[in-house]
Scaffold this motif. Sequence first.
Motif, short mmCIF file in Angstrom:
data_model
loop_
_atom_site.label_atom_id
_atom_site.label_comp_id
_atom_site.label_asym_id
_atom_site.label_seq_id
_atom_site.Cartn_x
_atom_site.Cartn_y
_atom_site.Cartn_z
N TYR A 46 0.74 -1.27 0.16
CA TYR A 46 0.14 0.01 -0.08
C TYR A 46 1.00 1.05 -0.06
O TYR A 46 1.86 1.27 0.58
N GLN A 267 -1.66 12.80 -1.09
CA GLN A 267 -2.97 12.76 -0.30
C GLN A 267 -3.97 12.04 -1.15
O GLN A 267 -4.22 12.40 -2.29
N GLY A 268 -4.76 11.00 -0.47
CA GLY A 268 -5.92 10.35 -1.05
C GLY A 268 -5.28 9.30 -1.99
O GLY A 268 -6.37 8.75 -2.24
N SER A 270 -4.53 6.43 -0.66
CA SER A 270 -5.05 5.11 -0.02
C SER A 270 -5.70 5.52 1.15
O SER A 270 -5.36 6.35 1.98
N GLU A 271 -6.55 4.59 1.61
CA GLU A 271 -7.41 4.55 2.68
C GLU A 271 -6.20 4.31 3.99
O GLU A 271 -6.39 4.55 5.27
N GLN A 272 -5.27 3.41 3.65
CA GLN A 272 -4.30 3.05 4.60
C GLN A 272 -2.92 4.00 4.62
O GLN A 272 -2.03 3.94 5.52
N LEU A 273 -3.15 5.22 4.12
CA LEU A 273 -2.12 6.27 3.81
C LEU A 273 -1.49 6.68 5.38
O LEU A 273 -2.32 7.04 6.03
N SER A 275 0.18 9.32 8.17
CA SER A 275 0.13 10.75 8.26
C SER A 275 1.19 11.42 7.46
O SER A 275 2.21 10.74 6.86
#
Length: 339
Positions: A46, A267-268, A270-273, A275
Amino acid sequence: MKLPALVAGVAAVLLFAVGCGGSEPETTTNAQGQTLDKVTLTLNWYPYGEHAPFFYGKAQGIYEKHGIDLEIRAGQGSQKTVQATAAGQTDFGWADTPAVLAGVSQGLDVKNIGVFLQTTPASVQFFTEQNISSPADLRGKTIATTAGDALSKTFPAFLKANGLAEGDVSLQNTDAAGKMAAVMSGQTDALLGYATDQGPTMQERAGKEVSYLRFAEHGLNFYSNGLIAAQDVLDERGDLPSRMVAATSEAWTAVQQNQPAAVDAMQGASEQLPSKEVLAEQLASTLELLHTDSTQGQAPGVNTEADWRATIEIFAEAGVIENAEEPSAYWVSDLAPEE
């Protein structure tokens, strides 16, 4: 790993669907009327900070300048990315070199077209409060690892290089996602992982400083992540592989000049990104890995045969591959980016 015969069978089913093996590659047209090749790139995992150059290169139009409409896909480990690339499920992959060596040794028709992370991020990671400052301090420690992966197979070589025996440490096997939890819960003293990945995330989640024993700083360096392509893509897509390497090299060069913007470009993704703070730390650590002594001053992605031979020898001795072949069995040398 999947058997070569199974992979070959999957490839036969998928070739038509993905536009390889004789079907017409897809193209798009940009606002300036330029025809672009639609290209998929599957990552090793990811998205995290290491991958910022791809997102930044896309956002800045670098890939488009090279005639590429890039789609970036999340991966599920280098091994699966190598298999997906060989099977024609993705045009290019971003994968760890030992996974490529292992895949080729099992009969997968895939090659590296440029290693970008030439200093391995492989490391032993632990909270600084453990007071581990040298490999000798690992005696008696319990370390989380994932059985069968490249790190677990090279760890004995790391121990040997530092005067330790395998019995000096205890290994606790867990899946890749469970290693951080094992350390944070106190089940293990440390984990085997990439300094560009788990460490910054673990530090943020636990609120405690993380330290590292990096393989490359303690006698064991080898090639890590790079671009890969199936032989079909190399044979049938004209100059696309060289354009992909050139664009990627340019993207990595550009990121070195503007790391905050590269983080913003993710930014955006992945949902698992992680901070932004973790992404920035991961990226900064990654940019320290682009060269060996023999490629200093060269464009990102330029490799040497000597470095390839050294990497192959390490993984042959570690048992990742049974028979060490010439670098040309794993690497296409004539796609190196120009200065």
